[in-house]
Design an enzyme around this catalytic site. Structure first.
Site, short mmCIF file in Angstrom:
data_model
loop_
_atom_site.label_atom_id
_atom_site.label_comp_id
_atom_site.label_asym_id
_atom_site.label_seq_id
_atom_site.Cartn_x
_atom_site.Cartn_y
_atom_site.Cartn_z
N GLU A 105 0.85 -1.27 -0.04
CA GLU A 105 0.09 -0.26 -0.10
C GLU A 105 0.94 1.31 0.11
O GLU A 105 0.46 2.24 0.43
CB GLU A 105 -1.18 0.07 1.21
CG GLU A 105 -1.96 -1.16 1.41
CD GLU A 105 -2.99 -1.46 0.42
OE1 GLU A 105 -2.96 -0.35 -0.56
OE2 GLU A 105 -3.51 -2.48 0.28
N LEU A 106 2.09 1.28 -0.63
CA LEU A 106 3.06 2.27 -0.57
C LEU A 106 3.08 2.79 0.92
O LEU A 106 3.62 4.07 0.91
CB LEU A 106 2.46 3.20 -1.40
CG LEU A 106 3.34 3.57 -2.74
CD1 LEU A 106 3.56 2.34 -3.55
CD2 LEU A 106 2.67 4.75 -3.69
#
Lengths: 441, 391
Positions: free
Chosen positions: B144-145
């Site tokens: 999810e970065l």
């Protein structure tokens, strides 16, 4: 706008959700400046509700007597002598000892609570006495209708608003006499109360009222579904107005000392009748006790199935873990909420269901049946099909075992419950009145 | 010169089956549903999108390049239920114009809880990519970065040359995501930031008819990309691969948009396409970037609150990672794999109560009726897993 409102209970004369709902709605409408004349049958089961004070005031023209309620500026109550008892089935009604109807049936519970603190005015000049007693529930319904017609002749109003079936005949006759539009408000139907074993006479009364009304207010989409599906009312004639909860700014009393116990408490609160699904609660309790042992199940309420439930609990071998408290109110109610780790409403058919909102106000997380109106609008609640006792038990165990679940439900629920505002319901109701007055559906 | 860097995220979690407190078997995952979803998304998105990308690579040769990050759990599911998807990715990678990124095998939040577990999962993922596709990833993207300085430092230690992060305004301040950066406290690793405006124009707004730019044409988008010239070098378009055909349906024209984008980007020879590692190598860092707090690409907050926003989520995560030592000591490969599959971030995303009452993107991706149901289900599984440790 002047409303002639017909209901069968109003605080402080109350035994269930209808009175609470009528009060909340009447207050919201009163706050909007709507004049309400509420014709209240007297002689049913009277129960005191705290924080509502009735002031009596005799009409100076020597006419009928009005009661006013503190805080409800534009609401006047007119008591009439009829014995419509809420949640009464015809059979239950006939079980009452004869001659003990409106003249004041006194149950054991009422005996302990003081009589309402007001000097009882004579109702509408109609003498009270067994001589006028019609002898059965339908007789009383018709009697109420006649008395309401009498009231209606002496008053001006724009709309007739009738709450639930016992007042429909009165609403219809006043509508016919006055030519004013009738709005009926469905808080419950015969199908909710009796499942598929409906009383045909009650159904007929409901059907006539629903068809005769200009508009129908339903307390949920679930109820609207029954009204359209079972009574053949077009959907366009129905409006859904959800019930709400009174947030008066007063904190819920917290000083009540908690009962010290290592047991977790799971609460059932409501009438112990077929509609409320008490046997599903017990079946789930049995399953919970298969995997946990420090749990107590409290069934608070009275009703026609209580004896059977006590026997059923014993037969299932969980009698020692289930406590029946009888009907609770006031401080006792606060105390039982204070004790509870979870409130369960396993209703088979619940048109709306105010109790879960009250539980959330008391910081108690709730598990509610999907067959309820409130589940359409409440998101921070656990939900289950009433018949799915396996899943019901699964969720009860989870709440009891995992404090973070309880915490998250409680925090979000206490916040969400504030969105259920009677003021919104009042506005929606006004819109219905306006349409009805202008001849629109 | 503005370089368009596409990176597409390919991920499918092993969704749990309904597991009640009365269940006692060890089949935690819903094979039927997972297989069904896997095949559904394969036919709507992965297969047609891969076919399109392969066409584009063949048509434009060295001028077209892009990157993917495929999670280990997604790849395992393709191998079982949609092997043709693996083949189509292999065909793309074999062209040499398609790069694969590194991440945690299980799409987990391990970096937040256990560096050792994190390292093992990253290594396992790189090994799997090498094994299946024959190339070893050089650039890392975290689940999810999720990103901060520590992550960049740790990942550099694992030998990666580039890393990705969200480029939202409140993270960057006056800085632009159109440059390559050097994370604070690192030596050589390069940081690439998502251009969230242009990425979201494709990923979220493409089929939104109330959006003033609808319908978005490839020419228009190429003009927006071209505006970066003079203000930077890279346009990092990071998004879920499921944008094609799944989030944006085929009839929205998303495939046609993609098909025509290269010809407009490449039209006047000013702009090009690069893989992430090529972009990291091509441009010198413009500055050092200091991101001490955890950021992510999720929701408007761009923080961890989608997975750690309430008491249930943090409880579930803590209980899960608390078992690490015991699970690893047990020496049971199946148990270890089950435990790791429970780490997939989706399980915690389902428990998110943010915006739950309003109903939004969280609901769309959620197989449960409520966050409460998902927590209850997860904890029942976790309880069973814990009981296996004792046994």
């Amino acid at each position: 706008m002047r409303i002639l409102m017909l209901g069968w209970e109003f605080p402080p004369f109350i035994s269930g959700g209808l009175g609470t709902a009528c009060y909340g709605l009447a207050k919201a409408l009163s706050d909007l400046g709507t004049e309400i004349l509420f014709v209240l049958p007297r002689g049913g089961a009277d129960r005191r509700v705290d924080r509502v004070h009735v002031l009596s005031a005799a009409d100076d023209r020597g006419g009928p007597v009005y009661w006013t309620v503190q805080g409800l500026e534009h609401v006047r109550l007119i008591p009439v002598a009829a014995a419509l008892s809420p949640y009464q089935t015809e059979a239950g009604y006939l079980e009452q000892p004869r001659g003990e109807t409106y003249a004041g049936r006194v149950s054991a519970e009422e005996a302990v609570s003081p009589a309402p603190d007001l000097h009882r005015p004579t109702s509408l000049g109609i003498t009270s006495g067994p001589s006028l007693y019609a002898g059965d529930l339908f007789g009383e319904v018709n009697r109420y209708a006649r008395l309401v017609a009498e009231v209606a002749r002496r008053h001006e109003f724009d709309i007739i608003h009738a709450h639930d079936w016992m007042t429909y005949p009165a609403g219809l006759s006043v509508a016919a006499l006055s030519g004013k539009p009738l709005v009926v408000h469905v808080h419950s139907t015969e199908f909710d109360r009796s499942g598929l074993h409906v009383n045909q006479r009650v159904y007929d009364v409901e059907r006539a009222g629903l068809h005769g009304a200009r508009s129908v207010i339903c307390v949920s989409r679930l109820t609207r579904g029954i009204v359209t599906g079972r009574y053949g009312i077009p959907k366009s004639k129905c409006r859904v107005i959800y019930n709400a909860i009174t947030v008066d700014g007063e904190p819920v009393p917290t000083s009540v000392h908690r009962i010290e116990t290592s047991d977790k408490i799971v609460l059932f609160l409501g009438r112990i009748t077929m509609q409320k699904g008490p046997e599903y609660f017990l079946a789930a309790a049995k399953k919970v006790l298969e995997v946990m042992d420090n749990v107590k199940f409290v069934m608070a309420g009275s009703g026609d199935m209580i004896r059977r439930m006590i026997e059923l609990a014993a037969a299932m071998g969980v009698g020692h873990r289930v406590t029946f408290t009888g009907f609770l109110r006031g401080a006792d109610l606060d105390r039982v909420f204070k004790m509870a780790d979870l409130y369960v409403m396993p209703s088979v058919s619940e048109p709306f269901g105010l109790a879960p909102l009250e539980a959330l106000q008391h910081d108690v997380p709730v598990l509610i049946s999907k067959q309820s109106g409130v589940s359409e609008v409440l998101t921070h609640a656990l939900k289950v099909d009433f018949w799915d006792i396996h899943e019901m038990a699964n969720k009860i165990v989870a709440v009891l075992r995992h404090p973070p679940l309880q915490k998250t439900l409680r925090e979000h629920g206490a916040f969400e419950v504030r969105k259920f505002s009677w003021a919104d319901a009042g506005h929606a109701c006004m819109a219905v009145y306006k349409d009805a007055a202008e001849g629109r559906k | 010169m503005a370089s368009v860097c596409f990176y597409f995220q390919v991920h499918q979690p092993f969704r749990l089956r309904r597991y009640s407190v009365f269940d006692s078997d060890t089949n935690y995952f819903d094979d039927y549903k997972n297989a069904e979803l896997c095949r559904k998304v394969a036919s709507r998105c992965y297969l047609p999108a891969n076919r399109l990308m392969l066409d584009l690579v063949r048509r434009y040769g060295k001028d077209f390049a892009l990157s993917y990050s495929i999670t280990g759990v997604a790849l395992e599911q393709f191998e079982r239920w949609a092997p043709e998807v693996v083949d189509s990715f292999r065909a793309l990678v074999d062209t040499g114009q398609v790069e694969l990124l590194a991440e945690t095998f299980y799409h987990s939040l391990a970096f937040l809880y256990s560096r050792e577990e994190f390292r093992e999962q990253v290594m396992a993922h790189s090994a799997k990519m090498t094994d299946v596709f024959g190339v070893r990833p050089k650039v890392f993207r975290n689940t999810e970065l999720i990103y901060n300085n520590d992550l960049a430092h740790f990942v550099e230690g694992l030998g990666f040359t580039g890393i990705t992060a969200e480029g939202a305004d409140h993270i960057l301040g006056y800085r632009s995501p159109a440059f390559v950066y050097r994370p604070v406290g690192t030596d050589g690793i390069r940081l690439l930031l998502k251009n969230y405006r242009l990425s979201d124009d494709i990923a979220f707004r493409f089929s939104d008819r109330s959006w003033p730019e609808w319908p978005l044409r490839a020419e228009t988008f190429a003009e927006w990309v071209d505006q970066v010239n003079g203000n930077g070098y890279v346009v990092n378009l990071f998004m879920d691969y499921e944008t094609f055909g799944e989030h944006q349906w085929a009839d929205s024209g998303i495939f046609d948009f993609m098909e025509h984008l290269p010809e407009h980007i490449l039209a006047d020879g000013k702009n090009d396409f690069l893989t992430l590692s090529a972009a990291a190598a091509a441009y010198e860092p413009a500055a050092e970037l200091d991101i001490p707090h955890m950021v992510s690409w999720a929701d408007v907050e761009r923080d961890l609150s989608a997975w750690l926003g309430n008491a249930m989520q943090s409880n579930a995560l803590h209980e899960l990672y608390r078992m690490e030592g015991d699970v690893k000591a047990a020496g049971n490969a199946e148990l270890l794999d089950d435990w790791r599959r429970l780490q997939t971030s989706d399980h915690f995303y389902y428990m998110c109560t943010k915006w739950f009452a309003d109903g939004d993107v969280h609901k769309y991706f959620n197989p449960y009726e409520s966050p409460y149901d998902s927590y209850i289900n997860f904890m029942n599984v976790l309880d069973n897993l814990r009981s296996r440790l004792k046994g």
